[in-house]
Design an enzyme around this catalytic site. Structure first.
Site, PDB file in Angstrom:
ATOM      1  N   LEU A 413      -9.405  -3.918   8.248  1.00  0.00           N
ATOM      2  CA  LEU A 413      -8.364  -5.288   7.736  1.00  0.00           C
ATOM      3  C   LEU A 413      -7.082  -4.256   8.311  1.00  0.00           C
ATOM      4  CD1 LEU A 413      -9.753  -4.968   3.849  1.00  0.00           C
ATOM      5  CD2 LEU A 413     -10.304  -6.910   6.090  1.00  0.00           C
ATOM      6  N   ASP A 414      -5.929  -5.335   8.129  1.00  0.00           N
ATOM      7  CA  ASP A 414      -4.819  -5.230   8.272  1.00  0.00           C
ATOM      8  C   ASP A 414      -4.077  -4.578   7.023  1.00  0.00           C
ATOM      9  OD1 ASP A 414      -4.881  -7.218  10.354  1.00  0.00           O
ATOM     10  OD2 ASP A 414      -3.744  -8.450   9.406  1.00  0.00           O
ATOM     11  N   GLN A 415      -3.260  -3.602   7.628  1.00  0.00           N
ATOM     12  CA  GLN A 415      -2.733  -2.499   6.274  1.00  0.00           C
ATOM     13  C   GLN A 415      -2.200  -3.039   5.504  1.00  0.00           C
ATOM     14  OE1 GLN A 415       0.212  -0.323   7.799  1.00  0.00           O
ATOM     15  NE2 GLN A 415       0.907   1.216   5.880  1.00  0.00           N
ATOM     16  N   THR A 417      -3.744  -5.884   4.120  1.00  0.00           N
ATOM     17  CA  THR A 417      -4.498  -6.715   3.062  1.00  0.00           C
ATOM     18  C   THR A 417      -5.613  -6.005   2.743  1.00  0.00           C
ATOM     19  OG1 THR A 417      -4.667  -8.943   5.088  1.00  0.00           O
ATOM     20  CG2 THR A 417      -6.742  -8.573   3.722  1.00  0.00           C
ATOM     21  N   HIS A 511      -4.898 -10.732  13.040  1.00  0.00           N
ATOM     22  CA  HIS A 511      -4.019 -11.601  11.529  1.00  0.00           C
ATOM     23  C   HIS A 511      -4.062 -13.581  11.688  1.00  0.00           C
ATOM     24  CE1 HIS A 511      -0.040  -8.782  12.512  1.00  0.00           C
ATOM     25  NE2 HIS A 511      -1.502  -7.396  12.178  1.00  0.00           N
TER      26      HIS A 511
END
Length: 568
Positions: A413-415, A417, A511
């Site tokens: 997961l994105d940082q 998110t 993303h």
């Protein structure tokens, strides 16, 4: 020159008027989001200085100021703020920039450079003048008129060559048809003569094409030679620029002397590892702020550094994002700079990477084969490349759990998110789960809040995404190089000026949901808090949450449905 600023210069007026010395020392505002740290040279003790929500709020106040003046956006650089306490107990703010600001190291209101520059002022002025001269020469060579002429003529030749190729292709098709007719209607000498005539036409087309290419090459040769000569000169100028910069930095490092909170001074050459002296060491925000505070008898309470301005290809940073001490320049100085600074409530035995308690990683599911946690926004899924990006879900769990070193993150997961992150306890489970992700057998549901209202309530977004290597981590729509990405979406509710939506991604590109939301060929509205993709509204976090995950348990052979409540 005024360098120490009141908190009211940076905080919103309502908050600033309410600030007292203890106003931000409540648990919610005192939990650090990052620690600057280093080992004391005398006793090896880990020394720390936090980045807290208060100092981040102060940094946001500085960002608002920077955003009002385009001069700060022209050149990308790190900026920093240091919250300090005076002997009287009053609090104040120091601010600093890395390197030079618009060509100057001393700017009203900003912390000055670390002393030492004045000792080599003449050499520095001479070298900077040479570097500026090199810069102007590079600009001239980059803007060489022959470059534009070459591009224009090359394009014209390419168009003419394409026209010729199309014409030759049509003639070739006609000759093919004529040959068939000749073979059906003619015999003997007449057939041979007709076929030879058609072959001659083919040869003439080839001659015409070769002649045109020779004409093109002769016309462009002198321009190409001029460009190649200029490129060679640019390479030499860049090499000279690098060598001059290196020489100047070596002189500065020998002259620079920094002070810590024990009153001790040391040159950068003495503090940096032998053979390791990157350009710009000592010019970063953190050393400048800490040295100045030590010299003035100010007690640091918290510090924050962030990037502002254009990010060049070799500095892949995001405007407005916070960053820790750089591993190459600052980390080796931290232990010395923080020496003598009182350590309050610090864990003397462990690393600050694991100071946050494990309850901020609530378990969604756990058995002997896998673990699912509810990752908070702002925490990496796995450790990053540099030391200031080691704190992550994976590193914390490996540190906290028995046999944790065997854990493997199945996806990312994105940082920024939040939501469900799945980890395998062994290699076999990891491979089986990874296969499900690769074959798109995992059902994922995200919830987000958009900073506006989309024109449609539901639908499918299909766009090819590509990460430009010169603008990482930014992803863009690129029909030539992009990889296919597909997302189903549905509006859940309208909340004032915002819209709550549900995303179901069928692919897992970097993303993906953020681009599908922000790009005009998608929803055309960025996710609330997504500064990278154009959200200008201030928000406490990126409003994107991995809410649901459904997959086949690789060992139990049953469908597993996981859900984590959306926190916003």
């Amino acid at each position: 020159m005024v360098v120490l600023h009141p908190l009211s210069d940076f905080l919103e007026s309502d908050a600033a008027s309410a600030v007292q010395p203890s106003a931000y020392r409540t648990p919610a505002n005192s939990i650090p989001t990052y620690y600057y740290e280093g080992r004391c040279p005398q006793n090896g003790e880990i020394l720390r200085l936090p980045r807290t929500p208060l100092v981040e709020a102060i940094a946001y106040g500085l960002m608002r100021h920077l955003a009002t003046d385009e001069r700060y956006s022209r050149e990308g650089k790190m900026y920093g703020v240091l919250l300090v306490e005076l002997p009287s107990g009053e609090q104040g703010i120091l601010k600093a920039f890395s390197g030079l600001l618009n060509g100057s190291g001393i700017v009203e209101g900003w912390v000055p450079p670390i002393p030492g520059r004045e000792q080599i002022a003449l050499d520095e002025a001479r070298t900077l003048a040479e570097l500026e001269n090199i810069k102007q020469k590079l600009i001239s060579l980059e803007q060489l008129p022959e470059r534009q002429q070459y591009e224009i003529l090359s394009h014209e030749f390419e168009l003419r060559l394409q026209e010729m190729s199309d014409r030759h292709q049509n003639r070739k098709q006609q000759r093919h048809e004529k040959r068939l007719i000749c073979c059906e209607t003619l015999t003997g000498e007449s057939l041979i003569a007709a076929l030879e005539h058609l072959d001659e036409e083919s040869r003439q087309d080839g001659i015409e094409r070769r002649k045109f290419k020779r004409q093109r090459d002769e016309t462009l040769r002198s321009l190409k030679q001029a460009i190649e000569t200029a490129d060679g000169q640019m390479r030499e100028l860049k090499r000279l620029r690098k060598e001059l910069s290196r020489q100047l930095q070596a002189q500065m490092h020998a002259a620079y002397s920094v002070m810590n909170f024990l009153g001790q001074s040391s040159s950068l050459q003495q503090l940096m590892p032998k053979g390791s002296m990157p350009t710009g060491t000592g010019d970063c925000c953190a050393p400048k702020l800490l040295h100045y505070a030590a010299k003035q008898g100010l007690k640091p309470l918290a510090m924050a550094e962030f990037w502002w301005g254009i990010s060049s290809h070799d500095r892949e940073k995001i405007q407005g994002e916070f960053y820790g001490a750089c591993a190459e320049r600052c980390q080796s100085l931290m232990g010395f700079l923080l020496s003598g600074l009182p350590q309050e409530n610090a864990d003397k035995t462990g690393s600050s990477l694991y100071l946050p308690q494990e309850e901020i990683l609530p378990l969604v599911y756990e058995d002997e084969w896998l673990i699912a946690v509810n990752k908070p926004a702002g925490l990496l899924s796995v450790p990053g490349r540099y030391r200031d990006r080691q704190d992550s879900v994976l590193s914390r769990l490996r540190h906290l759990l028995p046999n944790g070193e065997q854990l493997i993150a199945v996806h990312r997961l994105d940082q920024d998110t939040s939501g469900i992150l799945l980890l395998a306890r062994n290699g076999q489970t990891y491979r089986q789960l990874s296969q499900q992700f690769q074959q798109r057998q995992v059902h994922k549901v995200y919830e987000a809040v958009l900073a506006g209202s989309p024109s449609t309530e539901r639908g499918v977004i299909e766009l090819p995404l590509w990460g430009n290597p010169e603008n990482r981590p930014y992803q863009e729509v690129n029909w030539q190089y992009g990889k296919a990405s597909v997302t189903h979406f549905q509006v859940i509710s309208k909340e004032g000026n915002y819209t709550r939506v549900e995303f179901i991604p069928l692919t897992g590109r970097t993303h993906q949901l953020r681009v599908h939301a922000a790009d005009t060929r998608g929803l055309g509205i960025p996710i609330l808090g997504d500064r990278l993709y154009g959200c200008c509204i201030e928000a406490s976090c990126l409003h994107l949450h991995a809410r649901e995950l459904r997959f086949q348990h690789p060992q139990l052979g049953k469908a597993l449905y996981l859900e984590a409540k959306t926190p916003f």
